[in-house]
Write a protein that holds these residues in place. Structure first.
Motif, PDB file in Angstrom:
ATOM      1  N   ALA A 155       0.967  -1.215  -0.070  1.00 16.49           N
ATOM      2  CA  ALA A 155       0.148  -0.017   0.035  1.00 16.49           C
ATOM      3  C   ALA A 155       0.809   1.522  -0.021  1.00 16.49           C
ATOM      4  O   ALA A 155       0.613   2.411  -0.406  1.00 16.49           O
ATOM      5  CB  ALA A 155      -0.622  -0.038   1.283  1.00 16.49           C
ATOM      6  N   LEU A 156       1.783   1.563   0.971  1.00 19.24           N
ATOM      7  CA  LEU A 156       3.308   2.345   0.894  1.00 19.24           C
ATOM      8  C   LEU A 156       3.621   2.826  -0.851  1.00 19.24           C
ATOM      9  O   LEU A 156       3.776   3.977  -1.563  1.00 19.24           O
ATOM     10  CB  LEU A 156       3.801   2.015   2.173  1.00 19.24           C
ATOM     11  CG  LEU A 156       4.781   3.614   2.460  1.00 19.24           C
ATOM     12  CD1 LEU A 156       3.848   4.248   2.885  1.00 19.24           C
ATOM     13  CD2 LEU A 156       5.542   2.756   3.225  1.00 19.24           C
ATOM     14  N   VAL A 157       3.873   0.973  -1.467  1.00 21.76           N
ATOM     15  CA  VAL A 157       4.668   1.701  -2.719  1.00 21.76           C
ATOM     16  C   VAL A 157       3.715   2.404  -3.509  1.00 21.76           C
ATOM     17  O   VAL A 157       4.064   3.080  -4.029  1.00 21.76           O
ATOM     18  CB  VAL A 157       5.134   0.010  -2.740  1.00 21.76           C
ATOM     19  CG1 VAL A 157       5.210  -0.186  -4.331  1.00 21.76           C
ATOM     20  CG2 VAL A 157       6.082  -0.208  -2.082  1.00 21.76           C
ATOM     21  N   VAL A 158       2.075   1.750  -3.740  1.00 20.67           N
ATOM     22  CA  VAL A 158       1.229   2.207  -4.449  1.00 20.67           C
ATOM     23  C   VAL A 158       0.836   4.006  -4.479  1.00 20.67           C
ATOM     24  O   VAL A 158       0.805   4.245  -5.150  1.00 20.67           O
ATOM     25  CB  VAL A 158      -0.086   1.647  -4.213  1.00 20.67           C
ATOM     26  CG1 VAL A 158      -0.949   1.975  -5.087  1.00 20.67           C
ATOM     27  CG2 VAL A 158       0.355  -0.035  -5.142  1.00 20.67           C
ATOM     28  N   GLU A 159       1.354   4.367  -2.468  1.00 17.36           N
ATOM     29  CA  GLU A 159       0.826   5.780  -2.256  1.00 17.36           C
ATOM     30  C   GLU A 159       1.690   6.235  -2.786  1.00 17.36           C
ATOM     31  O   GLU A 159       1.768   7.266  -3.088  1.00 17.36           O
ATOM     32  CB  GLU A 159       0.937   5.676  -0.985  1.00 17.36           C
ATOM     33  CG  GLU A 159       0.876   7.313  -0.750  1.00 17.36           C
ATOM     34  CD  GLU A 159       1.081   6.904   1.405  1.00 17.36           C
ATOM     35  OE1 GLU A 159       2.205   8.344   1.258  1.00 17.36           O
ATOM     36  OE2 GLU A 159      -0.044   6.836   1.420  1.00 17.36           O
ATOM     37  N   GLU A 160       4.222   5.856  -3.069  1.00 18.74           N
ATOM     38  CA  GLU A 160       4.294   6.857  -3.352  1.00 18.74           C
ATOM     39  C   GLU A 160       4.050   6.844  -4.956  1.00 18.74           C
ATOM     40  O   GLU A 160       4.768   8.297  -5.313  1.00 18.74           O
ATOM     41  CB  GLU A 160       5.675   5.788  -2.654  1.00 18.74           C
ATOM     42  CG  GLU A 160       5.704   6.200  -0.793  1.00 18.74           C
ATOM     43  CD  GLU A 160       6.007   7.510  -0.760  1.00 18.74           C
ATOM     44  OE1 GLU A 160       6.751   8.770  -0.652  1.00 18.74           O
ATOM     45  OE2 GLU A 160       6.185   8.063   0.776  1.00 18.74           O
ATOM     46  N   VAL A 161       4.480   5.841  -5.156  1.00 17.19           N
ATOM     47  CA  VAL A 161       4.390   5.977  -6.980  1.00 17.19           C
ATOM     48  C   VAL A 161       3.095   7.044  -7.687  1.00 17.19           C
ATOM     49  O   VAL A 161       3.495   7.644  -8.680  1.00 17.19           O
ATOM     50  CB  VAL A 161       3.726   4.212  -7.629  1.00 17.19           C
ATOM     51  CG1 VAL A 161       3.515   4.783  -9.202  1.00 17.19           C
ATOM     52  CG2 VAL A 161       5.899   3.421  -6.974  1.00 17.19           C
ATOM     53  N   THR A 162       1.829   6.318  -6.857  1.00 16.67           N
ATOM     54  CA  THR A 162       1.091   7.226  -7.259  1.00 16.67           C
ATOM     55  C   THR A 162       1.514   8.804  -6.692  1.00 16.67           C
ATOM     56  O   THR A 162       1.224   9.897  -8.139  1.00 16.67           O
ATOM     57  CB  THR A 162      -0.466   7.146  -6.351  1.00 16.67           C
ATOM     58  OG1 THR A 162      -0.701   5.680  -6.748  1.00 16.67           O
ATOM     59  CG2 THR A 162      -1.179   7.849  -7.335  1.00 16.67           C
ATOM     60  N   MET A 163       1.720   9.546  -6.063  1.00 21.29           N
ATOM     61  CA  MET A 163       2.064  10.432  -5.600  1.00 21.29           C
ATOM     62  C   MET A 163       3.328  11.331  -6.859  1.00 21.29           C
ATOM     63  O   MET A 163       3.782  12.403  -7.338  1.00 21.29           O
ATOM     64  CB  MET A 163       2.220  10.720  -4.332  1.00 21.29           C
ATOM     65  CG  MET A 163       1.606  10.704  -3.525  1.00 21.29           C
ATOM     66  SD  MET A 163       1.562  10.637  -1.430  1.00 21.29           S
ATOM     67  CE  MET A 163       1.704  12.191  -0.887  1.00 21.29           C
ATOM     68  N   GLY A 164       4.349  10.129  -6.749  1.00 23.81           N
ATOM     69  CA  GLY A 164       5.811  10.353  -7.329  1.00 23.81           C
ATOM     70  C   GLY A 164       5.022  10.776  -9.335  1.00 23.81           C
ATOM     71  O   GLY A 164       5.239  12.079  -9.830  1.00 23.81           O
ATOM     72  N   ALA A 165       4.066  10.288  -9.567  1.00 25.59           N
ATOM     73  CA  ALA A 165       3.379  10.294 -10.855  1.00 25.59           C
ATOM     74  C   ALA A 165       3.084  11.916 -11.042  1.00 25.59           C
ATOM     75  O   ALA A 165       3.001  12.668 -12.243  1.00 25.59           O
ATOM     76  CB  ALA A 165       2.495   9.493 -10.646  1.00 25.59           C
ATOM     77  N   ALA A 166       2.317  12.349 -10.000  1.00 31.71           N
ATOM     78  CA  ALA A 166       1.050  13.201  -9.842  1.00 31.71           C
ATOM     79  C   ALA A 166       2.141  14.179  -9.665  1.00 31.71           C
ATOM     80  O   ALA A 166       2.062  15.449 -10.715  1.00 31.71           O
ATOM     81  CB  ALA A 166       0.016  12.773  -8.382  1.00 31.71           C
ATOM     82  N   PHE A 167       3.477  14.270  -8.740  1.00 33.59           N
ATOM     83  CA  PHE A 167       4.116  15.568  -9.113  1.00 33.59           C
ATOM     84  C   PHE A 167       5.288  15.709 -10.314  1.00 33.59           C
ATOM     85  O   PHE A 167       5.581  16.539 -10.984  1.00 33.59           O
ATOM     86  CB  PHE A 167       4.994  15.309  -7.948  1.00 33.59           C
ATOM     87  CG  PHE A 167       4.536  16.108  -6.988  1.00 33.59           C
ATOM     88  CD1 PHE A 167       5.163  17.337  -6.179  1.00 33.59           C
ATOM     89  CD2 PHE A 167       4.014  14.622  -5.616  1.00 33.59           C
ATOM     90  CE1 PHE A 167       4.010  17.881  -5.113  1.00 33.59           C
ATOM     91  CE2 PHE A 167       3.692  15.546  -5.050  1.00 33.59           C
ATOM     92  CZ  PHE A 167       3.925  16.586  -4.203  1.00 33.59           C
ATOM     93  N   CYS A 168       5.221  14.782 -11.049  1.00 37.54           N
ATOM     94  CA  CYS A 168       6.064  14.452 -12.165  1.00 37.54           C
ATOM     95  C   CYS A 168       5.150  14.876 -13.819  1.00 37.54           C
ATOM     96  O   CYS A 168       5.537  15.173 -14.359  1.00 37.54           O
ATOM     97  CB  CYS A 168       6.551  12.864 -12.343  1.00 37.54           C
ATOM     98  SG  CYS A 168       8.503  12.831 -12.027  1.00 37.54           S
ATOM     99  N   LEU A 169       4.008  15.406 -13.546  1.00 39.79           N
ATOM    100  CA  LEU A 169       3.012  15.957 -14.570  1.00 39.79           C
ATOM    101  C   LEU A 169       3.392  17.277 -14.962  1.00 39.79           C
ATOM    102  O   LEU A 169       2.973  18.182 -15.501  1.00 39.79           O
ATOM    103  CB  LEU A 169       0.976  16.181 -14.322  1.00 39.79           C
ATOM    104  CG  LEU A 169       1.109  14.585 -14.445  1.00 39.79           C
ATOM    105  CD1 LEU A 169      -0.212  14.859 -13.449  1.00 39.79           C
ATOM    106  CD2 LEU A 169       0.821  13.614 -15.046  1.00 39.79           C
TER     107      LEU A 169
END
Length: 123
Positions: A78-92
């Motif tokens: 769950a933490l991996v999914v959270e971090e990847v999702t937030m990372g992808a959102a910031f990289c937009l």
């Protein structure tokens, strides 16, 4: 520059990672068996609070592998999914790319926290 990056990081979403690691640490520490995992979570919550100027070194070993598998099944995914999702959102956005890269660094840490240690860059 690291100080400004860490302040911006915490204000614009780093607090979410920090509190997630902290809450997982408290939950794991409720039982005596989960104390080693909870201790790792507390250690890495400091990394989640201020990641600029720090790097992660990953080590290997049989015991760390077993703990990493247990961690991944019982809460790490769950933490991996959270971090990847937030990372992808910031990289937009162009401005958010440094923050997104820090989230991806933390996603790798969330995937393999045992055997990892935090080192300061430039010391």
């Amino acid at each position: 520059m690291k100080l400004l990056g860490n302040i911006g990081w915490f204000i614009f979403g780093g607090f979410i990672s920090f509190f997630t690691w902290l809450i997982l640490g408290v939950l794991w520490s409720i039982t005596i068996v989960g104390l080693p995992i909870g201790r790792q979570c507390f250690k890495f919550s400091t990394m989640a609070a201020a990641p600029f100027g720090k790097d992660i070194e990953f080590g290997h070993g049989g015991v760390s592998f077993m703990f990493n598998v247990l961690w991944l099944v019982l809460g790490g995914f769950a933490l991996v999914v959270e971090e990847v999702t937030m990372g992808a959102a910031f990289c937009l956005t162009i401005v958010g790319i440094p923050f997104g890269l820090q989230h991806f660094k933390q996603a790798k840490l969330a995937l393999l926290p045992f055997g990892a240690r935090i080192v300061r860059i430039g010391q």
